[in-house]
Design a protein around this motif. Structure first.
Motif, mmCIF file in Angstrom:
data_model
loop_
_atom_site.group_PDB
_atom_site.id
_atom_site.type_symbol
_atom_site.label_atom_id
_atom_site.label_comp_id
_atom_site.label_asym_id
_atom_site.label_seq_id
_atom_site.Cartn_x
_atom_site.Cartn_y
_atom_site.Cartn_z
ATOM 1 N N ASP A 192 0.845 -1.100 0.054
ATOM 2 C CA ASP A 192 -0.011 -0.139 0.017
ATOM 3 C C ASP A 192 0.785 1.338 0.072
ATOM 4 N N ASP A 193 2.319 1.060 -0.252
ATOM 5 C CA ASP A 193 2.980 2.332 -0.339
ATOM 6 C C ASP A 193 3.039 2.804 0.998
ATOM 7 N N GLU A 194 3.102 1.990 1.864
ATOM 8 C CA GLU A 194 3.188 2.531 3.431
ATOM 9 C C GLU A 194 4.585 2.105 3.740
ATOM 10 N N TRP A 195 5.247 3.107 4.597
ATOM 11 C CA TRP A 195 6.612 2.590 4.790
ATOM 12 C C TRP A 195 6.782 2.056 6.205
ATOM 13 N N TRP A 196 7.837 1.196 6.283
ATOM 14 C CA TRP A 196 8.166 0.512 7.636
ATOM 15 C C TRP A 196 9.442 0.398 7.960
ATOM 16 N N TRP A 197 9.906 0.087 9.020
ATOM 17 C CA TRP A 197 11.326 -0.460 9.198
ATOM 18 C C TRP A 197 11.611 -1.723 9.970
ATOM 19 N N ARG A 198 12.518 -2.135 9.975
ATOM 20 C CA ARG A 198 12.785 -3.461 10.703
ATOM 21 C C ARG A 198 14.299 -3.371 11.124
ATOM 22 N N PHE A 199 14.726 -3.848 12.384
ATOM 23 C CA PHE A 199 15.902 -3.855 12.782
ATOM 24 C C PHE A 199 16.489 -5.262 12.638
ATOM 25 N N VAL A 200 17.688 -5.274 11.669
ATOM 26 C CA VAL A 200 18.183 -6.707 11.378
ATOM 27 C C VAL A 200 19.508 -6.828 12.318
ATOM 28 N N HIS A 201 19.471 -8.090 12.868
ATOM 29 C CA HIS A 201 20.783 -8.097 13.590
ATOM 30 C C HIS A 201 21.956 -8.597 12.895
ATOM 31 N N PRO A 202 23.291 -8.292 13.129
ATOM 32 C CA PRO A 202 24.221 -8.916 12.381
ATOM 33 C C PRO A 202 24.083 -10.221 11.780
ATOM 34 N N ASP A 203 23.496 -11.305 12.700
ATOM 35 C CA ASP A 203 23.155 -12.469 12.061
ATOM 36 C C ASP A 203 22.123 -12.786 11.398
ATOM 37 N N GLY A 204 21.619 -11.725 10.981
ATOM 38 C CA GLY A 204 20.558 -11.921 10.086
ATOM 39 C C GLY A 204 18.918 -11.939 10.528
ATOM 40 N N ARG A 205 18.706 -12.005 11.921
ATOM 41 C CA ARG A 205 17.693 -12.116 12.887
ATOM 42 C C ARG A 205 17.005 -10.817 12.728
ATOM 43 N N VAL A 206 15.531 -10.836 12.422
ATOM 44 C CA VAL A 206 14.828 -9.480 12.587
ATOM 45 C C VAL A 206 14.572 -9.522 14.033
ATOM 46 N N VAL A 207 15.023 -8.214 14.805
ATOM 47 C CA VAL A 207 14.801 -8.295 16.255
ATOM 48 C C VAL A 207 13.893 -7.337 16.403
ATOM 49 N N ALA A 208 13.421 -6.074 15.735
ATOM 50 C CA ALA A 208 12.556 -5.273 15.956
ATOM 51 C C ALA A 208 12.012 -4.793 14.642
ATOM 52 N N GLU A 209 10.863 -4.078 15.029
ATOM 53 C CA GLU A 209 9.973 -3.466 13.874
ATOM 54 C C GLU A 209 9.294 -2.239 14.250
ATOM 55 N N SER A 210 8.969 -1.541 13.233
ATOM 56 C CA SER A 210 8.177 -0.225 13.808
ATOM 57 C C SER A 210 6.967 -0.851 14.094
ATOM 58 N N PRO A 211 6.118 -0.265 15.029
ATOM 59 C CA PRO A 211 4.743 -0.463 15.202
ATOM 60 C C PRO A 211 4.030 0.037 14.620
ATOM 61 N N SER A 212 4.176 1.152 13.830
ATOM 62 C CA SER A 212 3.325 1.731 12.962
ATOM 63 C C SER A 212 3.757 2.163 11.666
ATOM 64 N N ALA A 213 2.892 2.449 10.631
ATOM 65 C CA ALA A 213 3.493 2.658 9.300
ATOM 66 C C ALA A 213 3.776 4.229 9.104
ATOM 67 N N PHE A 214 4.451 4.568 8.111
ATOM 68 C CA PHE A 214 4.696 5.804 7.966
ATOM 69 C C PHE A 214 4.292 6.433 6.326
ATOM 70 N N GLY A 215 4.289 7.758 6.324
ATOM 71 C CA GLY A 215 3.561 8.043 4.904
ATOM 72 C C GLY A 215 4.702 8.049 3.661
ATOM 73 N N THR A 216 6.018 8.631 4.153
ATOM 74 C CA THR A 216 7.064 8.571 3.101
ATOM 75 C C THR A 216 8.312 7.957 3.673
ATOM 76 N N ARG A 217 9.406 7.635 2.832
ATOM 77 C CA ARG A 217 10.642 6.909 3.232
ATOM 78 C C ARG A 217 11.142 8.203 3.998
ATOM 79 N N HIS A 218 11.253 9.359 3.632
ATOM 80 C CA HIS A 218 11.918 10.399 4.784
ATOM 81 C C HIS A 218 11.128 10.428 5.955
ATOM 82 N N GLN A 219 10.005 10.017 6.274
ATOM 83 C CA GLN A 219 9.335 10.116 7.546
ATOM 84 C C GLN A 219 9.963 8.946 8.271
#
Length: 939
Positions: free
Chosen positions: A661-688
Motif C-alpha cells: 500500500d506504499d506505506e513505509w516501515w522499518w525493521r532492525f536486522v541483527h548482524p546474524d540476520g535475525r529480524v529483532v525489532a520493527e516499527s509498530p506503525s507505518a509512515f507515509g514516506t521514506r523520509h518520515q
C-alpha cells in the motif's frame, strides 16, 4: 483519715518535700530539703564524672581527641558535683545567713572556673598559647576553699553555743516565756502526731477547737496553726438568719459558692470552680430563676444530649456518668437541625458495620455506569481510583484482588523517560520501546516463553541501535556478518528471504567478502552439471593435487577421496575406478571450473555452487518441493548476481521498506540476520520513516529495560503522582495524591506494595464505623456510603483494641438511648460510687450546682432535691472577702467553724452546744486567746 491540704499552696508542697518526708525525716525547714537535694545531686555528678574517666577509652591507639573529650566530660561532671555537695552540707548546718551567702558566692566562683575550663580545654591548657590552666585551677580552688571553709569553721566557731545561735531559720528551740504561778488564763495550740498523720487542737482549760483534717507532715500542721492564729483576731461573725448563697474566691484563681440554710447546714454547692465572679453569679442567678421549676432527669443509662456548642447546637451520646461517647461532627444554627442530625445518626448506627483499615483499604462502590473501586489509606483519604468501571460487584472485587496480588511485584517506570517494556501477552512475553511521551516506537517481532528472553531481545536493539545503518534493499544484496566468532555471507532480498548463503565459516571478514566476489563473478559462467545416474567427479584441489567424489542423481555425495590427494589426474582416476563396481553406471565428470549442482535432501530440492577444486562455495538457503523450483531459483541467481552489491554488517541495520500500500516501515536486522525489532506503525514516506529511525536511536541506546509483566506503576514527574498501568501502558488506576519529589512517591509506592497483602476490601452499604489512627491516637467516626462523617468519637484511645471496644459500646447503647432535650437548665439524678446525688446543669451540660452530699437511695436524693427547690428562690447572696466565723446547727446541737476568704474551713469547735449563746461564748474564748497562744509540738 482524709488529708487536708492548703488550697492556696504551702511552702512545703511539692514532690521534693514528699520524698524528703517519706525517706529521710520530717523537715525542719525548706532549706533542709533543698540542702539535702543539693548534696545528693552533687554526689551523683561527682560519681558520674569519675565513672566517665574510669570507663572511657584511653591508652595507646585511642585518638587524642577522644581522650581529651573523656577527660573534659569527666571534669565537667565531677567539679560541679564537689561544689554542690559542699553547698548542700552548708545548708544542713546551723549557719548564719552570712555564712550561707558566703558559701553560695564560693560555689558561683567555682562554677565560673568550671565554665572557663569547658571553654579553654584542651586547646589552651598547659601547652596552648595563651595557657589558662593555672588561673582556672586557682579560681576553682578559691571557690572550693570558701565553701569548705564555711563547712569546717562553723562547728569550731559555734561549738556548744550552737544551741543558742541564731541560724537561717531562727532559734532552733523557740519556746515562749511562761509566767509560772500566775492566775492569768492562756491558750495553747497543741500539734501532735496520730499514727502517720499530724493534727492540732486549741486548748484553754479543755480542748476548744480542732483541725478539720489531718496533714502528712508536722510542718503542714504548724503552718495551718499559724494561719488560724492570723485569721482568728480579725475574723468577723457571719450571721445567716435565712438561707443564703455564700460566694467566695477559691484558692485556684476561680470562684465557688455554697448554699447554706439559716442553721448553717449546707444545701448545695457550685459543683465546680467558675472562671470568674460573674460566671459564678450567673450560675446562682440561673439557679434562682429556673431551679424551682427545672425538669428532673434520671441518669441511670446512656442518653443523647442536645446542647449548645460554640454558640450553635449539637448533639452527643453520654453514658450514665455523663461521660461523652459520641458527638455530632457539625454544629447547627438551631436546635431542630441538631435533632434532625441526631435522628439520622440513630437511624443508621444500629446497622453500621465496623471498618478497620490497618494500612490501606479498597472500597467498592456502585454508580450509574457500574462498579468502581477506590484505594484509601487508614485515615480513609482517597489515594487512587479505578479508571474504568465493572459490570458487577463480583467482577470488581475479583479485579481488585487480582491487582493487589500483582501490584506486590510490579516494577516502576517513569513517565517521560524512554523505556524498554518487557510485558506479558497471554502466556507469552514480548517487548517494546516507548519514547518520552509513552508512545511505542519499536517492538520485538517474536513472542517468547519468558521475561528474560524478551529482555535479551530488547538489549540486542539497545546495544546495536546507535551504530546501525539505515538502508533500503530494492532487489538483492550480499551481506557479510559475524556469527559465533566466524564470518559468513548471505544473499537476501527486500523481504529478508535468503537466496544464497555461505557453506563454510571464514576467519575474517575479508575472506568472506572474497568468496562473495567469487560467487558474483563465477556464478554467471558456471554450468549446470546434470546426470541421470550417479557420477564420479574428478577435480584438481589446491596445490595441484587431485581428488574425486561420487554423487548420486540427487546431488548427494555418496563417497569421496577424503583427505587423500593424488599427484595426477590419472592417479585419481585409477583410485576412483576401484569403486566403479559399486556404481557401474556412474558417469565420469571432470570439473575444470565452477559449476552448479541440483540436489535433494530431507528438506527438499536445492542448488549449490561448486568451484573448480570441488569445494561448495554457496548453496540455496531455501528448499523447494520440486526440482524445477530449485532450478528456477538458480537461474534467477545467475541472471542477477553479478550486479548485486555487498554490505558488511558489523552492527546490524535499520532496513526501511514499503509495503503493497506504499506505506513505509522499518525493521532492525541483527548482524546474524535475525529480524529483532520493527516499527509498530507505518509512515507515509521514506523520509518520515528514516527520520523516525534517527529519532529513536538515542532512546533505543539510553533507555532502561523494565519488566512490566501484566501490571506496572508509572510515576509522573510533573507532580509526582503514580498510576497503575497494564501491559499496554493503559491506565488501570490513577493516583489522587501528589508528592514533593521522586523519593517521596517511590516511598509511598513501596509502602503500598509492602502492605498489599493486608489491604482490606470492603463495601459501605449504609454506614460504617471507621476506626483509624489520628495524630492524637486511635479514634473512630461513623461515615455513610459517600464517606461523609455522621458522627465521631468524643475521645482518642491508646490502641486499636480500645477503639474497637468503644465502637462496640456505642453500638450497644445508642439504639436504646433516650434523647434528653431541655431548655435552659435541668436537674440530674444520678447514682455514683458514694450513693445517689443530684446536680443542676445548663443546656450545655455544664454543672451550675450540685447536692452537698450523697444519699443511700434514690428516694432520699429526690427528697433532698425537693427541699433544695424550696430554698433557691428566696436565698440571698453573700460575698465572702475575709475570714469569718459561722454558726450552724447539727442533729447534736450548735457548732461554730472558721472559714477563710477562699471558703476553706480552717477550724471548728470540738464540742457541740445546746444553744447558740453557749457556742458563741466558746467562740469568744478562741478569739481572745488564740492570737497570742503558743504552739507546742508533741512527737
Amino acid at each position: 483519715m482524709a488529708t487536708e491540704t492548703n488550697s492556696r499552696g504551702t511552702p512545703y508542697d511539692g514532690r521534693l518535700f514528699e520524698l524528703y518526708t517519706k525517706y529521710v525525716r520530717e523537715p525542719e525547714s525548706k532549706i533542709d530539703v533543698y540542702g539535702y537535694t543539693l548534696l545528693v545531686t552533687g554526689y551523683l555528678l561527682a560519681i558520674g564524672g569519675m565513672a566517665v574517666y574510669l570507663i572511657g577509652p584511653s591508652g595507646t591507639g585511642v585518638p587524642n581527641d577522644t581522650v581529651y573529650l573523656v577527660r573534659k566530660v569527666a571534669v565537667l561532671l565531677a567539679a560541679p558535683g564537689l561544689l554542690l555537695s559542699l553547698l548542700g552540707i552548708v545548708s544542713l548546718l546551723p549557719v548564719t545567713n552570712r555564712s550561707l551567702y558566703a558559701a553560695v558566692v564560693g560555689t558561683l566562683v567555682g562554677l565560673g572556673a568550671v565554665v572557663a575550663f569547658g571553654m579553654h580545654y584542651p586547646q589552651n591548657w598547659h601547652f596552648g598559647t595563651p595557657s589558662y590552666s593555672e588561673p582556672i585551677i586557682a579560681v576553682y580552688t578559691a571557690g572550693v576553699a570558701i565553701v569548705a571553709g564555711v563547712v569546717i569553721m562553723v562547728p569550731v566557731v559555734t561549738g556548744e553555743r550552737s544551741y543558742f545561735s541564731e541560724t537561717t531559720v531562727g532559734h532552733e528551740y523557740d519556746h515562749p516565756d511562761i509566767a509560772l504561778g500566775k492566775a492569768d488564763r492562756g491558750g495553747l495550740f497543741a500539734v501532735f502526731k496520730r499514727d502517720t498523720e499530724w493534727s492540732w487542737r486549741f486548748i484553754d482549760q479543755n480542748a476548744v477547737a480542732g483541725s478539720t483534717g489531718s496533714f502528712l507532715s508536722r510542718l503542714e500542721a504548724e503552718q495551718r496553726v499559724d494561719a488560724v492564729k492570723e485569721q482568728v483576731a480579725d475574723a468577723g461573725l457571719l450571721e445567716i438568719k435565712h438561707a443564703a448563697f455564700r460566694l467566695y474566691e477559691s484558692g485556684d484563681d476561680g470562684w465557688q459558692w455554697h448554699l447554706l440554710r439559716d442553721d448553717g447546714s449546707a444545701v448545695a454547692e457550685g459543683g465546680r470552680d467558675f472562671d470568674s465572679r460573674d460566671t459564678a453569679e450567673s450560675a446562682i442567678n440561673a439557679i434562682k430563676d429556673h431551679g424551682p421549676d427545672a425538669e428532673v432527669i434520671v441518669r441511670e443509662a446512656a442518653a443523647f444530649d442536645v446542647y449548645r456548642r460554640d454558640s450553635e447546637f449539637a448533639w452527643r451520646l453520654v453514658d450514665d456518668d455523663r461521660g461523652p461517647l459520641a458527638e455530632a461532627v457539625e454544629a447547627h444554627g438551631d436546635r431542630s437541625a441538631a435533632r434532625t442530625d441526631l435522628d439520622a445518626f440513630r437511624e443508621r448506627v444500629g446497622a453500621a458495620t465496623e471498618l478497620l483499615v490497618d494500612a490501606y483499604g479498597v472500597e467498592l462502590r456502585s454508580d450509574d455506569d457500574g462498579w468502581r473501586w477506590f484505594l484509601r489509606d487508614d485515615a480513609h483519604r482517597r489515594l487512587a481510583s479505578s479508571t474504568g468501571t465493572y459490570e458487577s460487584k463480583g467482577v470488581a472485587e475479583s479485579a481488585v484482588y487480582d491487582l493487589l496480588e500483582r501490584v506486590e511485584r510490579a516494577n516502576t517506570v517513569v513517565a517521560g523517560e524512554p523505556t524498554y517494556d518487557v510485558y506479558r501477552t497471554g502466556s507469552d512475553w514480548a517487548w517494546r520501546l516507548v519514547d518520552d511521551a509513552g508512545a511505542p516506537v519499536a517492538r520485538g517481532v517474536e513472542r517468547v516463553g519468558d521475561a528474560e528472553t524478551a529482555a535479551a531481545g530488547a538489549e540486542e536493539l539497545q546495544s546495536h541501535a546507535e551504530a546501525a545503518d539505515v538502508v533500503e534493499i530494492e532487489d538483492l544484496e550480499f551481506e557479510t556478518y559475524r556469527r559465533g566468532g566466524a564470518w559468513h555471507w548471505r544473499l537476501v532480498d527486500a523481504e529478508r528471504a535468503v537466496h544464497a548463503r555461505s557453506t563454510d565459516a571464514y576467519d575474517s571478514e575479508e575472506e568472506a567478502a572474497a568468496v562473495v566476489d567469487r560467487v558474483r563473478s563465477e556464478a554467471p559462467e558456471a554450468n549446470l552439471i546434470e546426470f541421470d545416474n550417479a557420477a564420479f567427479q574428478v577435480y584438481e584441489a589446491e596445490g595441484g593435487a587431485w581428488r574425486w567424489r561420487l554423487i548420486d542423481e540427487d546431488g548427494t555425495v555418496l563417497a569421496d577421496s577424503g583427505q587423500g590427494e593424488y599427484e595426477s589426474k590419472d592417479d585419481a582416476m585409477s583410485a576412483m575406478m576401484t569403486l566403479q563396481e559399486n556404481a557401474p553406471d556412474a558417469e565420469h565428470l571432470e570439473i575444470e571450473h565452477a559449476a552448479f549442482e541440483l540436489f535433494q535432501d530431507d528438506d527438499g530440492w536445492g542448488w549449490r555452487l561448486v568451484d573448480d577444486i570441488g569445494d561448495t562455495i554457496a548453496d540455496s538457503a531455501t528448499r523447494y518441493d520440486e526440482e524445477e523450483g530449485a532450478r528456477g531459483a538458480m537461474d534467477s541467481l545467475v541472471a542477477s548476481v553479478s550486479e548485486v552489491d555487498e554490505r558488511r554488517m558489523r552492527d546490524g541495520i535499520f532496513q526501511v521498506y514499503a509495503d503493497g500500500d506504499d506505506e513505509w516501515w522499518w525493521r532492525f536486522v541483527h548482524p546474524d540476520g535475525r529480524v529483532v525489532a520493527e516499527s509498530p506503525s507505518a509512515f507515509g514516506t521514506r523520509h518520515q520513516v528514516e527520520a523516525a529511525v534517527e529519532s529513536l536511536r538515542g532512546d533505543a541506546t539510553d533507555a532502561s529495560v523494565a519488566t512490566l509483566g501484566e501490571l506496572a506503576v508509572r510515576l509522573h514527574p510533573d507532580d509526582w503522582h503514580w498510576e497503575l498501568v497494564d501491559a499496554d501502558r493503559e491506565p488501570v488506576a490513577t493516583g489522587r495524591v501528589s508528592h514533593d519529589d521522586r523519593a517521596a512517591v517511590e516511598s509511598a509506592v513501596s509502602d503500598l506494595q509492602a502492605s498489599a497483602a493486608e489491604t482490606t476490601v470492603y463495601e459501605i452499604r449504609d454506614a460504617a464505623f471507621d476506626c483509624y489512627r489520628s495524630e492524637d491516637g486511635w479514634t473512630w467516626r461513623l461515615v455513610d456510603a459517600d464517606h461523609e462523617p455522621l458522627a465521631r468519637a468524643s475521645a482518642t484511645y491508646d490502641d486499636r483494641a480500645a477503639v474497637q471496644s468503644a465502637v462496640e459500646r456505642v453500638s450497644a447503647l445508642a439504639p436504646d438511648a433516650d434523647v434528653v432535650d431541655y431548655d435552659d437548665v435541668a436537674f440530674e439524678l444520678r447514682s455514683e460510687a458514694d450513693g445517689w446525688t443530684w446536680r443542676l446543669v445548663d443546656e450545655d451540660g455544664r454543672a451550675l450546682g450540685a447536692a452537698a452530699g450523697y444519699h443511700d437511695t434514690r428516694e432520699d436524693a429526690e427528697q433532698d432535691l425537693e427541699a433544695a427547690r424550696e430554698t433557691f428562690a428566696d436565698a440571698s447572696v453573700l460575698e465572702i472577702d475575709s475570714a469569718a466565723f459561722e454558726f450552724h446547727r447539727t442533729d447534736e446541737g450548735w457548732q461554730w467553724r472558721l472559714v477563710d476568704d477562699h471558703g476553706e474551713e480552717l477550724a471548728r469547735s470540738i464540742a457541740t452546744f445546746e444553744s447558740r449563746v453557749e457556742a458563741q461564748e466558746d467562740l469568744s474564748t478562741v478569739k481572745s486567746l488564740g492570737p497570742d497562744a503558743w504552739v507546742s509540738t508533741a512527737e
